[in-house]
Design a protein around this motif. Structure first.
Motif, PDB file in Angstrom:
ATOM      1  N   GLY A  26       0.803  -1.222   0.000  1.00  0.00           N
ATOM      2  CA  GLY A  26       0.000   0.000   0.000  1.00  0.00           C
ATOM      3  C   GLY A  26       0.830   1.263   0.000  1.00  0.00           C
ATOM      4  O   GLY A  26       0.608   2.168  -0.810  1.00  0.00           O
ATOM      5  N   ASN A  27       1.798   1.344   0.928  1.00  0.00           N
ATOM      6  CA  ASN A  27       2.576   2.575   0.966  1.00  0.00           C
ATOM      7  C   ASN A  27       3.631   2.628  -0.135  1.00  0.00           C
ATOM      8  O   ASN A  27       4.091   3.701  -0.504  1.00  0.00           O
ATOM      9  N   ALA A  28       4.017   1.483  -0.704  1.00  0.00           N
ATOM     10  CA  ALA A  28       4.958   1.491  -1.834  1.00  0.00           C
ATOM     11  C   ALA A  28       4.328   2.188  -3.034  1.00  0.00           C
ATOM     12  O   ALA A  28       4.980   2.984  -3.713  1.00  0.00           O
ATOM     13  N   GLN A  29       3.056   1.905  -3.285  1.00  0.00           N
ATOM     14  CA  GLN A  29       2.362   2.566  -4.398  1.00  0.00           C
ATOM     15  C   GLN A  29       2.195   4.057  -4.120  1.00  0.00           C
ATOM     16  O   GLN A  29       2.352   4.882  -5.018  1.00  0.00           O
ATOM     17  N   GLY A  30       1.906   4.420  -2.867  1.00  0.00           N
ATOM     18  CA  GLY A  30       1.778   5.830  -2.504  1.00  0.00           C
ATOM     19  C   GLY A  30       3.089   6.581  -2.652  1.00  0.00           C
ATOM     20  O   GLY A  30       3.119   7.714  -3.134  1.00  0.00           O
ATOM     21  N   ILE A  31       4.176   5.962  -2.217  1.00  0.00           N
ATOM     22  CA  ILE A  31       5.500   6.577  -2.355  1.00  0.00           C
ATOM     23  C   ILE A  31       5.841   6.765  -3.824  1.00  0.00           C
ATOM     24  O   ILE A  31       6.298   7.831  -4.241  1.00  0.00           O
ATOM     25  N   TYR A  32       5.601   5.727  -4.614  1.00  0.00           N
ATOM     26  CA  TYR A  32       5.906   5.805  -6.042  1.00  0.00           C
ATOM     27  C   TYR A  32       5.134   6.936  -6.711  1.00  0.00           C
ATOM     28  O   TYR A  32       5.708   7.751  -7.431  1.00  0.00           O
ATOM     29  N   SER A  33       3.828   6.993  -6.481  1.00  0.00           N
ATOM     30  CA  SER A  33       3.016   7.993  -7.180  1.00  0.00           C
ATOM     31  C   SER A  33       3.353   9.403  -6.727  1.00  0.00           C
ATOM     32  O   SER A  33       3.406  10.326  -7.540  1.00  0.00           O
ATOM     33  N   GLU A  34       3.613   9.594  -5.427  1.00  0.00           N
ATOM     34  CA  GLU A  34       3.921  10.935  -4.941  1.00  0.00           C
ATOM     35  C   GLU A  34       5.290  11.417  -5.424  1.00  0.00           C
ATOM     36  O   GLU A  34       5.448  12.574  -5.815  1.00  0.00           O
ATOM     37  N   LEU A  35       6.284  10.526  -5.419  1.00  0.00           N
ATOM     38  CA  LEU A  35       7.614  10.913  -5.892  1.00  0.00           C
ATOM     39  C   LEU A  35       7.636  11.097  -7.406  1.00  0.00           C
ATOM     40  O   LEU A  35       8.326  11.978  -7.922  1.00  0.00           O
ATOM     41  N   ASN A  36       6.896  10.288  -8.122  1.00  0.00           N
ATOM     42  CA  ASN A  36       6.877  10.357  -9.575  1.00  0.00           C
ATOM     43  C   ASN A  36       6.256  11.658 -10.071  1.00  0.00           C
ATOM     44  O   ASN A  36       6.561  12.116 -11.168  1.00  0.00           O
ATOM     45  N   ASP A  37       5.383  12.268  -9.257  1.00  0.00           N
ATOM     46  CA  ASP A  37       4.717  13.507  -9.653  1.00  0.00           C
ATOM     47  C   ASP A  37       5.530  14.759  -9.337  1.00  0.00           C
ATOM     48  O   ASP A  37       5.155  15.855  -9.756  1.00  0.00           O
ATOM     49  N   LEU A  38       6.625  14.626  -8.610  1.00  0.00           N
ATOM     50  CA  LEU A  38       7.446  15.795  -8.276  1.00  0.00           C
ATOM     51  C   LEU A  38       8.138  16.346  -9.524  1.00  0.00           C
ATOM     52  O   LEU A  38       8.609  15.578 -10.366  1.00  0.00           O
ATOM     53  N   PRO A  39       8.252  17.669  -9.642  1.00  0.00           N
ATOM     54  CA  PRO A  39       9.004  18.231 -10.766  1.00  0.00           C
ATOM     55  C   PRO A  39      10.492  17.949 -10.603  1.00  0.00           C
ATOM     56  O   PRO A  39      11.031  18.020  -9.497  1.00  0.00           O
ATOM     57  N   GLY A  40      11.138  17.601 -11.679  1.00  0.00           N
ATOM     58  CA  GLY A  40      12.570  17.315 -11.651  1.00  0.00           C
ATOM     59  C   GLY A  40      12.910  15.860 -11.409  1.00  0.00           C
ATOM     60  O   GLY A  40      14.068  15.489 -11.488  1.00  0.00           O
ATOM     61  N   VAL A  41      11.914  15.019 -11.120  1.00  0.00           N
ATOM     62  CA  VAL A  41      12.172  13.599 -10.906  1.00  0.00           C
ATOM     63  C   VAL A  41      12.181  12.900 -12.255  1.00  0.00           C
ATOM     64  O   VAL A  41      11.253  13.045 -13.045  1.00  0.00           O
ATOM     65  N   ASP A  42      13.242  12.155 -12.523  1.00  0.00           N
ATOM     66  CA  ASP A  42      13.399  11.490 -13.818  1.00  0.00           C
ATOM     67  C   ASP A  42      12.905  10.049 -13.782  1.00  0.00           C
ATOM     68  O   ASP A  42      12.259   9.596 -14.704  1.00  0.00           O
ATOM     69  N   ALA A  43      13.208   9.317 -12.715  1.00  0.00           N
ATOM     70  CA  ALA A  43      12.796   7.911 -12.623  1.00  0.00           C
ATOM     71  C   ALA A  43      12.670   7.513 -11.160  1.00  0.00           C
ATOM     72  O   ALA A  43      13.438   7.966 -10.315  1.00  0.00           O
ATOM     73  N   VAL A  44      11.684   6.651 -10.888  1.00  0.00           N
ATOM     74  CA  VAL A  44      11.461   6.138  -9.539  1.00  0.00           C
ATOM     75  C   VAL A  44      11.156   4.657  -9.639  1.00  0.00           C
ATOM     76  O   VAL A  44      10.413   4.230 -10.520  1.00  0.00           O
ATOM     77  N   SER A  45      11.735   3.868  -8.738  1.00  0.00           N
ATOM     78  CA  SER A  45      11.327   2.473  -8.603  1.00  0.00           C
ATOM     79  C   SER A  45      11.360   2.106  -7.128  1.00  0.00           C
ATOM     80  O   SER A  45      12.300   2.442  -6.414  1.00  0.00           O
ATOM     81  N   VAL A  46      10.296   1.452  -6.696  1.00  0.00           N
ATOM     82  CA  VAL A  46      10.169   1.012  -5.313  1.00  0.00           C
ATOM     83  C   VAL A  46      10.090  -0.504  -5.327  1.00  0.00           C
ATOM     84  O   VAL A  46       9.235  -1.076  -5.988  1.00  0.00           O
ATOM     85  N   ASP A  47      10.993  -1.165  -4.601  1.00  0.00           N
ATOM     86  CA  ASP A  47      11.034  -2.624  -4.551  1.00  0.00           C
ATOM     87  C   ASP A  47      10.620  -3.065  -3.152  1.00  0.00           C
ATOM     88  O   ASP A  47      11.382  -2.916  -2.188  1.00  0.00           O
TER      89      ASP A  47
END
Length: 121
Positions: A26-47
């Protein structure tokens, strides 16, 4: 040459890997979506299995402390331990240096500094 997201300067791009605790589906998906929407972020992966976060971002726009704040708001945290504290302090220093270099205005190497006469006195 790889493509980057809009607004990401490849000269200020930095990759960080954070070891996390308390990461769930649950929180992995939340972290991914919130970080992915930040300006200047190029790539995010949560394992979730490895309890890790890999992120690439333009350090002139974002910093590691904001990333950690978002992770903690979602209910996870950075893994404790001396090695992780050392890596985190190195990542903070690198982010700070990149942010300083992004705002620095270079002078020509063959000219005297503008305050040369005041230094000579």
């Amino acid at each position: 040459m790889s493509e980057h997201r809009e607004g990401v300067n490849p000269g200020f791009l930095i990759h960080h890997k954070l070891a996390l605790t308390g990461l769930t589906a649950g929180n992995a998906q939340g972290i991914y979506s919130e970080l992915n929407d930040l300006p200047g972020v190029d790539a995010v992966s949560v394992d979730e299995a490895r309890q890790s976060l890999n992120i690439a971002y333009d350090a002139s726009h974002q910093d590691i402390d904001l990333i950690i704040q978002i992770v903690e708001q979602q209910g996870a945290g950075v893994r404790p331990g001396w090695w992780h504290r050392i890596k985190l302090s190195w990542q903070r220093q690198t982010d700070h240096n990149i942010k300083d270099n992004a705002t620095h205005e270079a002078q020509c190497c063959s000219k005297l500094p503008t305050d040369y006469k005041s230094l000579k006195k």
